[in-house]
Design an enzyme around this catalytic site. Structure first.
Site, PDB file in Angstrom:
ATOM      1  N   TYR A 145     -45.564  68.670 -49.372  1.00  0.00           N
ATOM      2  CA  TYR A 145     -44.435  69.448 -49.825  1.00  0.00           C
ATOM      3  C   TYR A 145     -43.199  69.002 -49.766  1.00  0.00           C
ATOM      4  CZ  TYR A 145     -41.721  73.773 -49.995  1.00  0.00           C
ATOM      5  OH  TYR A 145     -40.720  74.452 -50.404  1.00  0.00           O
ATOM      6  N   ASP A 247     -40.465  61.586 -46.381  1.00  0.00           N
ATOM      7  CA  ASP A 247     -39.876  63.126 -46.043  1.00  0.00           C
ATOM      8  C   ASP A 247     -40.134  63.615 -44.633  1.00  0.00           C
ATOM      9  OD1 ASP A 247     -39.587  65.717 -46.018  1.00  0.00           O
ATOM     10  OD2 ASP A 247     -40.458  66.182 -47.935  1.00  0.00           O
ATOM     11  N   LYS A 275     -34.374  70.155 -40.269  1.00  0.00           N
ATOM     12  CA  LYS A 275     -35.042  71.017 -39.369  1.00  0.00           C
ATOM     13  C   LYS A 275     -34.371  70.848 -37.787  1.00  0.00           C
ATOM     14  CE  LYS A 275     -39.185  72.436 -42.108  1.00  0.00           C
ATOM     15  NZ  LYS A 275     -38.782  73.870 -42.379  1.00  0.00           N
TER      16      LYS A 275
END
Length: 435
Positions: A145, A247, A275
């Site tokens: 994702y 990523d 994050k």
């Protein structure tokens, strides 16, 4: 274990109220549920909902709260900056300070650009790869994702009836409303399968701008790359003049000070971070080599945003990254050990009750799979797990005051105590006994 009665009357009223004015009653599809969690406050490794129910939290804001909820150093940094100004749309010293820290910590970072959320940083990396190489095609992998934007929202958790052959999967769109031709320049491949990538480069190498992946796959279980896989991708991309993009929105600063690329020893051309880098504040970073990032520096590839290097977010990132960098020896080994202890307890409980459970991951993040497979190495093996049983396991834990990501992912913080881990293992034991 003593069961404590839990009421949800105010939660139910708030959900009904939210549905009148918020589409679906939630502000992100990741929060959809029969009864979403409405939080009143959170501190350390615990949170309390609006009905006063307490939870030991292993969601941690979907990963950002590595130092726990309401970490004092984050609260102090944010408070101090708010009084100096919230948004400037101008340069300020903190962004240079944070960029210098990133370049010192992250193996692939020589130049940096900031964004607000992970999807933006990944989108910037893909645009940069195409603009820098002059090539159109991007290789991504099933189960990975890379944000919710149109160019990459393909084959995250696709219906296998639509995904086709495992060795040559189809690009399956993630939502209605994506452009009909959106996948024309996207090549979807199975994760952890280097020969499949070699085959694609043999036929399309001069058209491929980049290969993008989660080096530690955390959006489909918690899957470690097979030995030689990342090294092979690094060699292939260099050989064919393509870029390698990691990523690290989830893995960055969570599994090591320099992210999965430090832990696993492979350095990409570009990386996206977010994050955990700012303790819950909304900030992301696109980092890369001086040569590739130079195409942004000289204006060849556009990159903009009103809230890029937002002063309050930069204050949080400065505080968090400085702490992680300067105290790495007292942050990461205990964090990994706590995760491994919890993982071992879950394995022992599952074995004791005859439940086929696989527990895998580095510790600061890990996955519980309900499966009799010896390993989960890609999306197809993840899809073969018993997700209905996982839903029951999640529901049982939640009812006992243990909050995990519904698909079975667990995040640890530096604030999880031995007592909370023991409480969690006991709750899991009770749920597994009745599963």
């Amino acid at each position: 274990m003593q069961t404590v009665a839990r009421g949800y009357e105010r939660t139910e009223r708030l959900y009904e109220r939210a549905r009148q004015v918020i589409a679906g009653g939630v502000s992100s599809d990741a929060r959809r549920a029969d009864q979403p969690l409405f939080v009143d406050h959170a501190r350390g490794a615990e949170l309390w909902d609006v009905d006063g129910n307490r939870y030991v939290d292993y969601v941690l804001g979907q990963g950002p709260n590595l130092l726990g909820h309401a970490a004092p150093l984050v609260a102090e940094a944010v408070s101090a900056q708010v009084s100096r100004g919230v948004a400037y749309a101008a340069q300020h010293e903190l962004e240079a300070v944070v960029a210098e820290r990133l370049c010192a910590m992250v193996p692939s970072a020589e130049l940096v650009r900031f964004n607000s959320v992970g999807s933006e940083a990944v989108h910037g990396a893909i645009r940069l790869a195409r603009g820098h190489t002059g090539r159109p095609k991007i290789v991504k992998f099933e189960g990975n994702y890379h944000g919710w934007l149109d160019p990459v929202l393909y084959s995250v958790h696709p219906d296998l009836a639509l995904a086709g052959d495992a060795q040559h999967p189809a690009a399956v769109g993630g939502t209605a409303g994506q452009p009909r031709n959106g996948a024309e320049d996207l090549i979807v491949l199975p994760y952890n399968d280097l020969p499949a990538v070699e085959e694609v480069f043999a036929g399309n190498g001069n058209e491929i701008a980049a290969v993008i992946l989660e080096p530690l796959l955390c959006n489909t279980g918690c899957i470690t790359p097979q030995p030689g896989y990342l090294e092979g991708l690094r060699e292939l991309t260099r050989k064919h003049g393509a870029l390698l993009i990691f990523d690290e929105i989830i893995s960055g600063f969570r599994v090591a000070p320099g992210g999965a690329q430090e832990l696993l020893g492979v350095v990409p051309d570009l990386s996206a971070f977010g994050k955990a880098m700012a303790g819950g504040m909304q900030v992301s970073a696109l980092v890369g080599t001086r040569e590739v990032m130079g195409s942004i520096a000289d204006g060849t590839v556009a990159h903009a945003g009103t809230f890029n290097s937002h002063p309050v977010a930069m204050a949080a990132a400065d505080a968090v990254l400085r702490h992680l960098d300067e105290h790495r020896d007292t942050v990461y080994p205990p964090l990994a050990a706590a995760g491994q202890r919890l993982m071992a307890g879950l394995r022992e409980s599952a074995e004791r009750h005859g439940v086929p459970m696989l527990v895998d991951g580095p510790g600061p993040v890990f996955q519980t799979y309900l499966t009799d497979q010896a390993a989960v190495t890609d999306y197809r093996s993840f899809a073969a797990c018993d997700r209905a049983a996982m839903a029951r396991f999640h529901a049982g834990l939640y009812a006992a005051g243990i909050n995990i990501v519904p698909r079975g992912l667990w995040f640890l913080s530096t604030e999880h105590t031995d007592e909370q881990i023991d409480e969690t293992i006991q709750a899991a034991d009770d749920v597994l006994r009745s599963l």
